[in-house]
Scaffold this motif. Structure first.
Motif, PDB file in Angstrom:
ATOM      1  N   UNK A 180       0.805  -1.222   0.000  1.00 63.49           N
ATOM      2  CA  UNK A 180       0.000   0.000   0.000  1.00 63.49           C
ATOM      3  C   UNK A 180       0.836   1.268   0.000  1.00 63.49           C
ATOM      4  N   UNK A 181       2.099   1.151   0.419  1.00 62.05           N
ATOM      5  CA  UNK A 181       2.950   2.345   0.440  1.00 62.05           C
ATOM      6  C   UNK A 181       2.544   3.299   1.544  1.00 62.05           C
ATOM      7  N   UNK A 182       2.899   4.561   1.389  1.00 57.13           N
ATOM      8  CA  UNK A 182       2.609   5.569   2.415  1.00 57.13           C
ATOM      9  C   UNK A 182       1.894   6.758   1.785  1.00 57.13           C
ATOM     10  N   UNK A 293     -11.579   0.400  -0.964  1.00 50.75           N
ATOM     11  CA  UNK A 293     -10.146   0.239  -1.223  1.00 50.75           C
ATOM     12  C   UNK A 293      -9.735   0.963  -2.501  1.00 50.75           C
ATOM     13  N   UNK A 294     -10.591   0.873  -3.549  1.00 45.50           N
ATOM     14  CA  UNK A 294     -10.265   1.565  -4.802  1.00 45.50           C
ATOM     15  C   UNK A 294     -10.203   3.076  -4.584  1.00 45.50           C
ATOM     16  N   UNK A 295     -11.147   3.591  -3.811  1.00 44.02           N
ATOM     17  CA  UNK A 295     -11.186   5.037  -3.569  1.00 44.02           C
ATOM     18  C   UNK A 295      -9.933   5.496  -2.830  1.00 44.02           C
ATOM     19  N   UNK A 296      -9.528   4.728  -1.819  1.00 48.69           N
ATOM     20  CA  UNK A 296      -8.377   5.124  -1.011  1.00 48.69           C
ATOM     21  C   UNK A 296      -7.066   4.939  -1.766  1.00 48.69           C
ATOM     22  N   UNK A 300      -2.700   6.992  -5.722  1.00 54.12           N
ATOM     23  CA  UNK A 300      -1.380   6.452  -6.086  1.00 54.12           C
ATOM     24  C   UNK A 300      -1.421   5.824  -7.475  1.00 54.12           C
ATOM     25  N   UNK A 301      -2.565   5.213  -7.853  1.00 51.60           N
ATOM     26  CA  UNK A 301      -2.668   4.597  -9.178  1.00 51.60           C
ATOM     27  C   UNK A 301      -2.654   5.673 -10.269  1.00 51.60           C
ATOM     28  N   UNK A 302      -3.454   6.718 -10.086  1.00 45.78           N
ATOM     29  CA  UNK A 302      -3.524   7.768 -11.102  1.00 45.78           C
ATOM     30  C   UNK A 302      -2.265   8.621 -11.127  1.00 45.78           C
ATOM     31  N   UNK A 303      -1.504   8.567 -10.021  1.00 42.61           N
ATOM     32  CA  UNK A 303      -0.215   9.281 -10.017  1.00 42.61           C
ATOM     33  C   UNK A 303       0.873   8.446 -10.680  1.00 42.61           C
ATOM     34  N   UNK A 304       0.528   7.228 -11.136  1.00 40.13           N
ATOM     35  CA  UNK A 304       1.472   6.364 -11.826  1.00 40.13           C
ATOM     36  C   UNK A 304       2.446   5.640 -10.903  1.00 40.13           C
ATOM     37  N   UNK A 305       2.168   5.632  -9.615  1.00 41.11           N
ATOM     38  CA  UNK A 305       3.081   4.977  -8.675  1.00 41.11           C
ATOM     39  C   UNK A 305       2.864   3.468  -8.628  1.00 41.11           C
ATOM     40  N   UNK A 312      -5.120  -4.077  -8.075  1.00 40.26           N
ATOM     41  CA  UNK A 312      -6.020  -5.201  -7.799  1.00 40.26           C
ATOM     42  C   UNK A 312      -5.528  -6.028  -6.617  1.00 40.26           C
ATOM     43  N   UNK A 313      -4.201  -6.151  -6.485  1.00 43.20           N
ATOM     44  CA  UNK A 313      -3.659  -6.870  -5.330  1.00 43.20           C
ATOM     45  C   UNK A 313      -3.962  -6.119  -4.037  1.00 43.20           C
ATOM     46  N   UNK A 314      -3.811  -4.799  -4.083  1.00 45.15           N
ATOM     47  CA  UNK A 314      -4.144  -3.979  -2.908  1.00 45.15           C
ATOM     48  C   UNK A 314      -5.624  -4.151  -2.551  1.00 45.15           C
ATOM     49  N   UNK A 315      -6.486  -4.121  -3.592  1.00 39.66           N
ATOM     50  CA  UNK A 315      -7.913  -4.276  -3.333  1.00 39.66           C
ATOM     51  C   UNK A 315      -8.227  -5.637  -2.708  1.00 39.66           C
ATOM     52  N   UNK A 316      -7.571  -6.686  -3.237  1.00 38.20           N
ATOM     53  CA  UNK A 316      -7.786  -8.036  -2.696  1.00 38.20           C
ATOM     54  C   UNK A 316      -7.283  -8.132  -1.262  1.00 38.20           C
ATOM     55  N   UNK A 317      -6.073  -7.632  -1.012  1.00 38.13           N
ATOM     56  CA  UNK A 317      -5.513  -7.692   0.342  1.00 38.13           C
ATOM     57  C   UNK A 317      -6.334  -6.851   1.308  1.00 38.13           C
ATOM     58  N   UNK A 318      -6.735  -5.640   0.842  1.00 40.15           N
ATOM     59  CA  UNK A 318      -7.565  -4.786   1.695  1.00 40.15           C
ATOM     60  C   UNK A 318      -8.880  -5.482   2.027  1.00 40.15           C
ATOM     61  N   UNK A 319      -9.485  -6.128   1.008  1.00 44.78           N
ATOM     62  CA  UNK A 319     -10.748  -6.841   1.241  1.00 44.78           C
ATOM     63  C   UNK A 319     -10.593  -7.931   2.290  1.00 44.78           C
ATOM     64  N   UNK A 320      -9.472  -8.665   2.232  1.00 39.83           N
ATOM     65  CA  UNK A 320      -9.241  -9.726   3.222  1.00 39.83           C
ATOM     66  C   UNK A 320      -9.007  -9.146   4.616  1.00 39.83           C
ATOM     67  N   UNK A 321      -8.188  -8.099   4.697  1.00 36.41           N
ATOM     68  CA  UNK A 321      -7.917  -7.490   6.000  1.00 36.41           C
ATOM     69  C   UNK A 321      -9.192  -6.888   6.584  1.00 36.41           C
TER      70      UNK A 321
END
Length: 530
Positions: A180-182, A293-296, A300-305, A312-321
């Motif tokens: 997820x980064x900072x 998760x997509x909103x949060x 970073x996605x639109x900033x190209x980071x 999608x991995x962040x969304x999946x991990x966020x969903x599980x957490x």
């Protein structure tokens, strides 16, 4: 006539710490004679549960690679990842099937052990009689059947679910923290910010869920009681069908049953209202979680980071957490039902323990050659005196008849001699010989007539030809050919025939002392004289 049904006066409150008493209910099985198999099954189920978490972690990594392959239009990687997923899915299905199968095996074995223990405890120390007469607990049939079933299945389901949740939470929290980064917020850099977002989202949701749904615990307990009360009333109609039919009591019974169902109806409507409010919140909570998760992560996605795969991995991990943090929300209804079940079981056991610890006011012993009453006093629960300071000695071979008006205490005296009466004081010394009680309404268990005659002993105790002899002696020769038929004999036989079966049972048992409580009241003069 008033047909209102009052709430049960039984108190399901449990003395002492709830969790310490539940612990005492849970742990004996795991130290019992079945502990080896129990622990093997439990460890196997835990391993399979942890394996399912491992599969979820693999799928989470697969999400990143799969969506990156789609973004890069890499057909080779796409094909490889589809085959890889099929392999993971096949293994996951196999693990899920055996996890369910072994969990069910462990549940039914635990239920069998607990049921046998509770059967023995309920039937010991006359608990089944005294709890019913004293009104200390309601519907023991439900507690021994449904509540034990729900307790074992829900305890395993909730505990294994919580374990899997904790392991999954740790696993996916590490993943989410790493990907997820900072983010900088109000000049403060927050590392692993997606993890903190999931934690706050779930914490707020759990608190609101409890505030909205906490009434479900009490309501679930009441619903179980009202359902059991209605079933008991229906059984009463079946057991007394002839008397009701001859009295044209159908309308009366309809009103009584409707009143019972009215309690079920009213309480269920209250549950519906609470669950409606709870579902409004939990459904909205779940729907928002889909896009949260997509909103949060979107900045970073639109900033190209990060690329699409990482998103999608962040969304999946966020969903599980978030799902793991929200375990309390998802399991709240089941937790409320489990708590109600535990309260009913624990109060049932508490009532039995208190009955066993209660010192009898009338001391009954088997220690002499004669029947002796010493300073015996008997009274009713309301205080009315039936017998005061009675002293009597009856030697072997004597025949004694008690006479008196109905309600004068004749049956009460026999109950005291049988150790069933608690109101009074004094001592009853029974002969240390074979004795047999014949009540006015004998009990005939469902089974073969041979089993009903030999009750409470097994038919094998007596010679086979002896059964026909006692039936003939008691003018029941027409039943000899039906000795091995299985029937509900209390429905099949007239009251007079039932009493003659009881006398046949007494002849079969051949006691040294025989106590009769109006045991010929339903017989005609000819049978009574015989």
């Amino acid at each position: 006539m008033n047909f209102d049904v009052d709430e049960s006066r039984v108190n399901d409150a449990v003395n002492g710490s709830f969790f310490s008493r539940v612990w005492k209910l849970v742990t004996p099985y795991w130290r019992s004679e079945e502990k080896s198999m129990a622990w093997v099954l439990l460890i196997a189920v835990i391993v399979l549960s942890l394996f399912s978490v491992f599969i979820s972690v693999l799928v989470n990594s697969w999400y990143r690679d799969f969506y990156n392959a789609l973004q890069n239009k890499d057909l080779g990687a796409f094909t490889h990842l589809i085959l890889y997923f099929c392999g993971i899915a096949a293994i996951a299905i196999l693990g899920a099937v055996y996890r369910l199968y072994l969990t069910q095996m462990l549940t039914i074995r635990w239920r069998r052990w607990l049921t046998e223990q509770h059967f023995a405890k309920w039937l010991a120390h006359k608990n089944y009689y005294r709890l019913e007469q004293g009104g200390y607990t309601d519907n023991p049939d439900q507690r021994l059947s449904e509540d034990l079933n729900n307790f074992t299945s829900d305890t395993l389901s909730l505990s294994l679910g919580l374990l899997r949740t904790v392991v999954s939470l740790v696993s996916f929290s590490v993943i989410l923290w790493g990907v997820s980064g900072s983010i900088e917020l109000f000049g403060i850099t927050i590392p692993g910010y997606m993890f903190w977002a999931a934690l706050i989202y779930a914490a707020v949701g759990s608190l609101l869920t409890h505030l909205i749904g906490k009434r479900l615990i009490v309501l679930s307990n009441q619903q179980q009681r009202y359902e059991a009360d209605m079933r008991f009333s229906l059984v009463r109609v079946r057991e007394n069908a002839e008397s009701i039919a001859l009295s044209d009591g159908e309308a009366n019974e309809n009103q009584r049953l409707s009143a019972r169902f009215g309690m079920v109806w009213s309480n269920f409507w209250t549950i519906m209202k609470v669950q409606k409010r709870l579902t409004f919140f939990t459904a909205g909570y779940s729907q928002i979680a889909i896009v949260f998760a997509f909103v949060v992560a979107a900045p970073r996605y639109f900033a190209g980071k990060i690329e699409l795969g990482e998103l999608m991995q962040i969304n999946s991990a966020f969903g599980n957490v978030q799902e793991n943090f929200s375990w309390f929300i998802d399991a709240y209804t089941q937790l409320a039902s489990w708590r109600a079940t535990c309260d009913r079981l624990l109060s049932f056991r508490q009532a039995m323990d208190e009955n066993e610890a209660r010192v009898p006011a009338i001391k009954v012993s088997h220690e002499s050659d004669a029947l002796q009453l010493e300073g015996l006093a008997l009274s009713l629960a309301g205080g009315r005196q039936l017998l005061n300071n009675a002293n009597i000695s009856i030697a072997a071979g004597e025949k004694v008849m008690l006479s008196g008006r109905s309600g004068s205490g004749k049956s009460t005296l026999l109950r005291a001699m049988g150790g069933l009466w608690k109101e009074g004081h004094g001592a009853v010394k029974l002969p240390a010989k074979r004795a047999f009680f014949l009540p006015q309404k004998p009990y005939l268990p469902i089974g073969t007539l041979r089993e009903a005659l030999s009750y409470p002993q097994a038919p094998e105790v007596y010679p086979a030809e002896r059964f026909a002899e006692v039936l003939e002696t008691c003018r029941l020769g027409h039943l000899v050919s039906r000795l091995d038929e299985t029937e509900h004999w209390q429905r099949m036989l007239s009251p007079g025939e039932q009493q003659r079966v009881a006398f046949a049972r007494a002849l079969l048992f051949a006691p040294d002392w025989l106590y009769l409580d109006e045991a010929t009241s339903a017989m005609d003069e000819e049978d009574e004289a015989a």
